[in-house]
Write a protein that holds these residues in place. Structure first.
Motif, PDB file in Angstrom:
ATOM      1  N   GLU A 244       0.830  -1.199   0.000  1.00  0.00           N
ATOM      2  CA  GLU A 244       0.000   0.000   0.000  1.00  0.00           C
ATOM      3  C   GLU A 244       0.870   1.257   0.000  1.00  0.00           C
ATOM      4  OE1 GLU A 244      -3.435   2.159  -0.319  1.00  0.00           O
ATOM      5  OE2 GLU A 244      -3.135  -0.010  -0.506  1.00  0.00           O
ATOM      6  N   LEU A 245       1.976   1.208   0.708  1.00  0.00           N
ATOM      7  CA  LEU A 245       2.899   2.346   0.717  1.00  0.00           C
ATOM      8  C   LEU A 245       3.414   2.624  -0.697  1.00  0.00           C
ATOM      9  CD1 LEU A 245       4.406   4.373   2.574  1.00  0.00           C
ATOM     10  CD2 LEU A 245       6.270   2.708   2.680  1.00  0.00           C
ATOM     11  N   GLN A 246       3.722   1.570  -1.441  1.00  0.00           N
ATOM     12  CA  GLN A 246       4.172   1.736  -2.824  1.00  0.00           C
ATOM     13  C   GLN A 246       3.092   2.388  -3.686  1.00  0.00           C
ATOM     14  OE1 GLN A 246       7.430  -1.506  -4.149  1.00  0.00           O
ATOM     15  NE2 GLN A 246       5.360  -2.331  -4.004  1.00  0.00           N
ATOM     16  N   ARG A 247       1.832   1.942  -3.500  1.00  0.00           N
ATOM     17  CA  ARG A 247       0.742   2.486  -4.310  1.00  0.00           C
ATOM     18  C   ARG A 247       0.511   3.966  -4.016  1.00  0.00           C
ATOM     19  NH1 ARG A 247      -1.456  -2.887  -3.697  1.00  0.00           N
ATOM     20  NH2 ARG A 247      -2.295  -2.376  -1.642  1.00  0.00           N
ATOM     21  N   GLN A 248       0.604   4.347  -2.748  1.00  0.00           N
ATOM     22  CA  GLN A 248       0.303   5.730  -2.371  1.00  0.00           C
ATOM     23  C   GLN A 248       1.389   6.713  -2.785  1.00  0.00           C
ATOM     24  OE1 GLN A 248      -2.577   6.751  -1.348  1.00  0.00           O
ATOM     25  NE2 GLN A 248      -3.419   4.685  -1.163  1.00  0.00           N
ATOM     26  N   TYR A 249       2.636   6.242  -2.902  1.00  0.00           N
ATOM     27  CA  TYR A 249       3.732   7.161  -3.196  1.00  0.00           C
ATOM     28  C   TYR A 249       4.450   6.870  -4.512  1.00  0.00           C
ATOM     29  CZ  TYR A 249       3.354   9.167   1.471  1.00  0.00           C
ATOM     30  OH  TYR A 249       2.903   9.821   2.599  1.00  0.00           O
ATOM     31  N   ASP A 250       4.040   5.818  -5.214  1.00  0.00           N
ATOM     32  CA  ASP A 250       4.683   5.451  -6.477  1.00  0.00           C
ATOM     33  C   ASP A 250       6.191   5.325  -6.291  1.00  0.00           C
ATOM     34  OD1 ASP A 250       5.103   4.817  -9.086  1.00  0.00           O
ATOM     35  OD2 ASP A 250       4.757   6.825  -9.894  1.00  0.00           O
ATOM     36  N   ILE A 251       6.561   4.474  -5.329  1.00  0.00           N
ATOM     37  CA  ILE A 251       7.973   4.243  -5.032  1.00  0.00           C
ATOM     38  C   ILE A 251       8.260   2.746  -5.155  1.00  0.00           C
ATOM     39  CG2 ILE A 251       8.260   6.229  -3.501  1.00  0.00           C
ATOM     40  CD1 ILE A 251       7.743   4.402  -1.136  1.00  0.00           C
ATOM     41  N   GLU A 252       9.543   2.422  -5.159  1.00  0.00           N
ATOM     42  CA  GLU A 252       9.988   1.033  -5.234  1.00  0.00           C
ATOM     43  C   GLU A 252      10.550   0.627  -3.875  1.00  0.00           C
ATOM     44  OE1 GLU A 252      13.473  -1.513  -7.503  1.00  0.00           O
ATOM     45  OE2 GLU A 252      12.566   0.221  -8.527  1.00  0.00           O
ATOM     46  N   ILE A 253       9.982  -0.436  -3.266  1.00  0.00           N
ATOM     47  CA  ILE A 253      10.368  -0.844  -1.912  1.00  0.00           C
ATOM     48  C   ILE A 253      11.033  -2.213  -1.938  1.00  0.00           C
ATOM     49  CG2 ILE A 253       9.503  -1.483   0.377  1.00  0.00           C
ATOM     50  CD1 ILE A 253       7.321   0.582   0.060  1.00  0.00           C
ATOM     51  N   SER A 254      12.113  -2.326  -1.194  1.00  0.00           N
ATOM     52  CA  SER A 254      12.774  -3.616  -0.998  1.00  0.00           C
ATOM     53  C   SER A 254      13.071  -3.788   0.486  1.00  0.00           C
ATOM     54  CB  SER A 254      14.066  -3.705  -1.819  1.00  0.00           C
ATOM     55  OG  SER A 254      14.954  -2.664  -1.461  1.00  0.00           O
ATOM     56  N   THR A 255      13.290  -5.019   0.914  1.00  0.00           N
ATOM     57  CA  THR A 255      13.561  -5.301   2.327  1.00  0.00           C
ATOM     58  C   THR A 255      14.796  -6.189   2.442  1.00  0.00           C
ATOM     59  OG1 THR A 255      12.138  -7.270   2.353  1.00  0.00           O
ATOM     60  CG2 THR A 255      11.119  -5.158   2.909  1.00  0.00           C
ATOM     61  N   GLU A 256      15.425  -6.121   3.600  1.00  0.00           N
ATOM     62  CA  GLU A 256      16.622  -6.922   3.846  1.00  0.00           C
ATOM     63  C   GLU A 256      16.629  -7.378   5.305  1.00  0.00           C
ATOM     64  OE1 GLU A 256      21.332  -5.906   3.918  1.00  0.00           O
ATOM     65  OE2 GLU A 256      20.268  -5.469   2.033  1.00  0.00           O
ATOM     66  N   HIS A 257      16.628  -8.700   5.499  1.00  0.00           N
ATOM     67  CA  HIS A 257      16.671  -9.310   6.836  1.00  0.00           C
ATOM     68  C   HIS A 257      15.460  -8.899   7.677  1.00  0.00           C
ATOM     69  CE1 HIS A 257      20.676 -10.562   5.804  1.00  0.00           C
ATOM     70  NE2 HIS A 257      21.091  -9.304   5.694  1.00  0.00           N
ATOM     71  N   ILE A 258      14.301  -8.810   7.054  1.00  0.00           N
ATOM     72  CA  ILE A 258      13.066  -8.444   7.757  1.00  0.00           C
ATOM     73  C   ILE A 258      12.001  -9.495   7.472  1.00  0.00           C
ATOM     74  CG2 ILE A 258      11.167  -6.771   7.843  1.00  0.00           C
ATOM     75  CD1 ILE A 258      13.134  -4.586   7.284  1.00  0.00           C
ATOM     76  N   ASP A 259      11.265  -9.861   8.505  1.00  0.00           N
ATOM     77  CA  ASP A 259      10.153 -10.793   8.358  1.00  0.00           C
ATOM     78  C   ASP A 259       8.928 -10.009   7.870  1.00  0.00           C
ATOM     79  OD1 ASP A 259       8.228 -12.726   8.474  1.00  0.00           O
ATOM     80  OD2 ASP A 259       8.163 -12.852  10.667  1.00  0.00           O
ATOM     81  N   ILE A 260       8.625 -10.120   6.589  1.00  0.00           N
ATOM     82  CA  ILE A 260       7.517  -9.339   6.034  1.00  0.00           C
ATOM     83  C   ILE A 260       6.158  -9.973   6.315  1.00  0.00           C
ATOM     84  CG2 ILE A 260       8.922  -8.301   4.209  1.00  0.00           C
ATOM     85  CD1 ILE A 260       7.753 -10.343   2.262  1.00  0.00           C
ATOM     86  N   THR A 261       6.162 -11.128   7.007  1.00  0.00           N
ATOM     87  CA  THR A 261       4.879 -11.729   7.400  1.00  0.00           C
ATOM     88  C   THR A 261       4.448 -11.277   8.800  1.00  0.00           C
ATOM     89  OG1 THR A 261       5.893 -13.709   8.370  1.00  0.00           O
ATOM     90  CG2 THR A 261       5.391 -13.757   6.002  1.00  0.00           C
ATOM     91  N   GLN A 262       5.328 -10.574   9.518  1.00  0.00           N
ATOM     92  CA  GLN A 262       4.959 -10.106  10.855  1.00  0.00           C
ATOM     93  C   GLN A 262       3.797  -9.134  10.768  1.00  0.00           C
ATOM     94  OE1 GLN A 262       7.794  -7.253  12.756  1.00  0.00           O
ATOM     95  NE2 GLN A 262       8.986  -7.455  10.849  1.00  0.00           N
TER      96      GLN A 262
END
Length: 303
Positions: A244-262
């Protein structure tokens, strides 16, 4: 929209900026469907040499025949062709849907033929058949939209994951990949998921994530927070929040060493990116790096 955009689009001559602006126009979807249909038409194979030989043979074996058409018969033939073309055009146009789309970081206000109101959230699409609207108040939704439905016959929102049916009320529908949520703010809505119907009176919400459903409370006579330029979540897996953050700001998001299911509970601003990033990172005790339109979320111990 610039007058020459259509011609340039048909010739693949639009720049990226012009194409983005053209896609925002209400006429774009209709032009796209017509172009797509035309691209599927195929002409029959034609053997030029074989056709020429056939003509030569007929010239030597057949006596030319002359047909004289009276002006009235000629007129009838022309009229018949025109009638067929008009009938085909009417059938084609009657099956076309009105379609509205939003890109990233965009909302759009839509008034339906019965004066019902719809507000599309970012990266969403709504379509309906205006020709059949008086007898069939149906819309198709991909994405998220807030509805204020005028009282009348049954009004149905079709999505890939469920149906929402009302007579006249205010409600929000979000239909994303593996995510389907309906919130009723006024009146009563009927939600059907996998053949199971649920009645939602005002102040109630139903959420289905990856096939698992749960109910929760909402504010009676309220409205979704995204209309106030905020996005709110209650125990939602982090990767949906980042989407949703990507949709609202038209940005590209990546993660590193983060549990994205939390699970994440909180709210971020849809108007201030720096504040939004902090609203997500601080509660989860993670870091972020913003570089242009790219954001990296990473764990404390990550480099």
């Amino acid at each position: 929209m610039q007058d020459n955009y259509l011609a340039k689009w048909l010739n693949d001559e639009l720049t990226d900026a012009e194409l983005a602006e053209f896609k925002k126009s209400e006429a774009y979807e209709t032009y796209r469907k017509i172009k797509e249909s035309a691209s599927k038409l195929e002409s029959p194979e034609f053997d030029k040499e074989k056709a020429w030989n056939t003509i030569e043979q007929r010239k030597t074996t057949e006596t030319p025949k002359v047909f004289v058409l009276t002006p009235f018969k000629t007129f009838l033939r022309v009229a018949a062709v025109i009638a067929v073309l008009l009938a085909g055009s009417f059938f084609y146009l009657s099956t076309l849907n009105e379609s509205f789309t939003t890109t990233y970081a965009e909302n759009k206000f839509i008034t339906l033929p019965d004066n019902s109101e719809v507000i599309l959230n970012a990266a969403s699409e709504l379509s309906f058949n205006e020709k059949k609207w008086d007898s069939n108040r149906n819309v198709d939704l991909d994405g998220e939209a807030y509805f204020k439905v005028a009282k009348g016959e049954k009004f149905t929102v079709h999505t890939s994951q469920g149906l929402v049916t009302v007579l006249g009320t205010q409600f929000n529908v979000e239909n994303r990949k593996d995510y389907f949520e309906v919130t009723c703010f006024e009146g009563l809505v009927s939600v059907t998921i996998n053949g199971n119907e649920t009645k939602l009176p005002a102040g109630n919400s139903i959420l289905t994530i990856a096939g698992n459903s749960r109910k929760s409370k909402a504010t009676v006579n309220g409205e979704p927070t995204w209309l106030s330029k905020e996005s709110s979540f209650q125990s939602i897996p982090l990767h949906y929040v980042l989407d949703e953050l990507q949709r609202q700001y038209d940005i590209e998001i990546s993660t590193e060493h983060i549990d994205i299911t939390q699970l994440f509970t909180g709210t971020f601003s849809n108007k201030n990116l720096e504040l939004a990033l902090q609203s997500i990172s601080v509660p989860l005790q993670i870091k972020f790096n913003l570089d242009g339109n790219k954001v990296l979320f990473y764990a404390e111990e990550a480099p």
